[in-house]
Scaffold this motif. Structure first.
Motif, PDB file in Angstrom:
ATOM      1  N   HIS A 144      -7.934   2.749  -8.785  1.00 48.08           N
ATOM      2  CA  HIS A 144      -8.765   3.470  -8.103  1.00 48.08           C
ATOM      3  C   HIS A 144      -9.413   4.637  -8.870  1.00 48.08           C
ATOM      4  O   HIS A 144      -8.493   5.597  -9.383  1.00 48.08           O
ATOM      5  N   MET A 145     -10.535   4.636  -9.347  1.00 46.74           N
ATOM      6  CA  MET A 145     -11.165   5.502 -10.257  1.00 46.74           C
ATOM      7  C   MET A 145     -12.206   6.561  -9.649  1.00 46.74           C
ATOM      8  O   MET A 145     -12.441   7.546 -10.117  1.00 46.74           O
ATOM      9  N   ALA A 146     -12.571   6.190  -8.321  1.00 44.84           N
ATOM     10  CA  ALA A 146     -13.636   7.152  -7.681  1.00 44.84           C
ATOM     11  C   ALA A 146     -12.879   8.260  -7.416  1.00 44.84           C
ATOM     12  O   ALA A 146     -11.939   8.498  -6.736  1.00 44.84           O
ATOM     13  N   TRP A 147     -13.997   9.369  -7.601  1.00 47.68           N
ATOM     14  CA  TRP A 147     -13.357  10.686  -7.367  1.00 47.68           C
ATOM     15  C   TRP A 147     -14.936  11.668  -7.451  1.00 47.68           C
ATOM     16  O   TRP A 147     -15.669  11.617  -8.516  1.00 47.68           O
ATOM     17  N   LYS A 148     -14.910  12.248  -6.479  1.00 48.43           N
ATOM     18  CA  LYS A 148     -16.196  13.352  -6.269  1.00 48.43           C
ATOM     19  C   LYS A 148     -16.028  14.363  -7.205  1.00 48.43           C
ATOM     20  O   LYS A 148     -14.960  15.156  -7.422  1.00 48.43           O
TER      21      LYS A 148
ATOM     22  N   ASN B 110     -16.416  19.274 -12.386  1.00 45.87           N
ATOM     23  CA  ASN B 110     -16.562  20.605 -11.735  1.00 45.87           C
ATOM     24  C   ASN B 110     -15.138  20.947 -11.157  1.00 45.87           C
ATOM     25  O   ASN B 110     -14.830  20.388 -10.139  1.00 45.87           O
ATOM     26  N   HIS B 111     -14.175  21.270 -12.176  1.00 51.13           N
ATOM     27  CA  HIS B 111     -12.812  21.521 -11.502  1.00 51.13           C
ATOM     28  C   HIS B 111     -12.471  22.470 -10.563  1.00 51.13           C
ATOM     29  O   HIS B 111     -11.501  22.515  -9.952  1.00 51.13           O
ATOM     30  N   ALA B 112     -13.560  23.472 -10.168  1.00 51.60           N
ATOM     31  CA  ALA B 112     -13.357  24.222  -9.131  1.00 51.60           C
ATOM     32  C   ALA B 112     -13.884  23.957  -7.739  1.00 51.60           C
ATOM     33  O   ALA B 112     -14.097  24.520  -6.816  1.00 51.60           O
ATOM     34  N   SER B 113     -14.713  22.458  -7.754  1.00 46.90           N
ATOM     35  CA  SER B 113     -15.154  22.054  -6.562  1.00 46.90           C
ATOM     36  C   SER B 113     -14.694  21.915  -5.426  1.00 46.90           C
ATOM     37  O   SER B 113     -13.387  21.642  -5.366  1.00 46.90           O
ATOM     38  N   ASP B 114     -14.998  22.256  -4.181  1.00 42.27           N
ATOM     39  CA  ASP B 114     -14.182  22.407  -2.929  1.00 42.27           C
ATOM     40  C   ASP B 114     -13.798  20.800  -2.445  1.00 42.27           C
ATOM     41  O   ASP B 114     -13.111  20.481  -1.742  1.00 42.27           O
ATOM     42  N   ALA B 115     -14.612  19.982  -3.181  1.00 43.19           N
ATOM     43  CA  ALA B 115     -14.413  18.473  -2.671  1.00 43.19           C
ATOM     44  C   ALA B 115     -13.078  17.755  -3.123  1.00 43.19           C
ATOM     45  O   ALA B 115     -12.548  16.988  -2.526  1.00 43.19           O
ATOM     46  N   HIS B 116     -12.431  18.670  -4.160  1.00 41.59           N
ATOM     47  CA  HIS B 116     -11.256  17.835  -4.573  1.00 41.59           C
ATOM     48  C   HIS B 116     -10.076  18.067  -3.446  1.00 41.59           C
ATOM     49  O   HIS B 116      -9.708  16.919  -3.116  1.00 41.59           O
ATOM     50  N   MET B 117     -10.057  19.207  -2.803  1.00 39.55           N
ATOM     51  CA  MET B 117      -9.206  19.421  -1.750  1.00 39.55           C
ATOM     52  C   MET B 117      -9.756  18.916  -0.443  1.00 39.55           C
ATOM     53  O   MET B 117      -8.753  18.482   0.410  1.00 39.55           O
TER      54      MET B 117
END
Length: 278
Positions: free
Chosen positions: A65-69, A73-80
């Motif tokens: 599993h490598m998919a990650w938006k 961009n380490h500050a993106s809101d997409a991570h959380m």
């Protein structure tokens, strides 16, 4: 094995697909678009966050599993914002019965730390990217512990190679060289990191993901700290570029450690045991 790779069109994903095919696995490459994926793989474009995903993927033996938006961009809101979806995907794969499950981790789970990172190093992430990956790691290991799935959390460090397709300092140097710039503003370059070429990383990921003797947190790395300045100068010289770094123009990020590298004991054991794939 039948191996699913999510995020297969990504910077690392394409190389992992290539490595798996060289190891004679049947590869199911999953992404929203097919961008440079090896034609020997079977490409699938589907929503990995949908229900019954294990069956939709053809009940594979292994999944990487490598998919990650917005990984760059380490500050993106997409991570959380998407963390719960990644958790649901991993839970669905484990509940479905996948035998081998690897999930890409990052050194940014650690946060500010000086020294060698092993599987027991405390984590204190200082970016949204690191926080989300750290939470997913803890949840994934807990899920796997209650199942028959062998889970490998593959923690990557600094990656170079195939520089036209990544978003690292090396790709930016290449771009600025082609633009004819004489120099570029840079940090001090004194910080030391663990660098690995993307092709070697892909071999490590593919090999670690198709075995079950060594599981848990596995550092995919060189195990050697090298200063950023030395690596940048090596890159410029190797490519015969004329551009030069202008050191000290940018400050280091608050979560950039003075020296951080991975303990490669576990990955070395894996590669040695499966040396026919190296």
């Amino acid at each position: 094995m039948k191996v699913v790779v999510t995020g297969a069109s990504g910077y690392i994903g394409r190389h992992v697909v290539d490595a798996l095919i060289k190891m004679h696995h049947e590869v199911i490459a999953v992404d929203m678009i097919n961008k440079g994926i090896n034609t020997d793989a079977t490409f699938l474009s589907l929503d990995i966050f949908s229900d019954d995903i294990y069956n939709k993927l053809g009940r594979p033996d292994a999944c990487i599993h490598m998919a990650w938006k917005d990984g760059f961009n380490h500050a993106s809101d997409a991570h959380m914002g998407m963390l719960s979806k990644h958790y649901a995907f991993i839970k669905n794969m484990i509940d479905g019965g996948v035998k081998y499950l690897s999930v890409m981790g990052t050194m940014h789970e650690i946060g500010y730390y000086e020294g060698c990172v092993d599987e027991n190093t405390p984590t204190n992430p200082l970016s949204m990217y690191g926080i989300a990956k750290n939470a997913l790691r803890e949840a994934s290991l807990l899920l796997a512990d209650k199942s028959d799935t062998a889970l490998m959390w593959l923690r990557a460090y600094y990656i170079l190679g195939d520089d036209s397709n990544n978003n690292s300092i090396f790709s930016k140097i290449t771009q600025m060289e082609h633009e004819g710039k004489a120099s570029f503003p840079f940090v001090s370059g004194k910080n030391k990191y663990d660098f690995i070429h993307v092709d070697e990383l892909a071999k490590q990921i593919a090999t670690a993901s198709t075995q079950s003797e060594i599981t848990g947190i596995i550092n995919c790395c060189s195990g050697k700290p090298v200063s950023l300045a030395d690596k940048v100068n090596e890159f410029i010289e190797k490519n015969h570029y004329s551009i030069r770094p202008d050191y000290g123009k940018f400050p280091e990020r608050p979560y950039d450690s003075p020296a951080i590298w991975g303990d490669n004991t576990k990955i070395n054991l894996i590669m040695e045991k499966h040396n026919d794939t190296k």
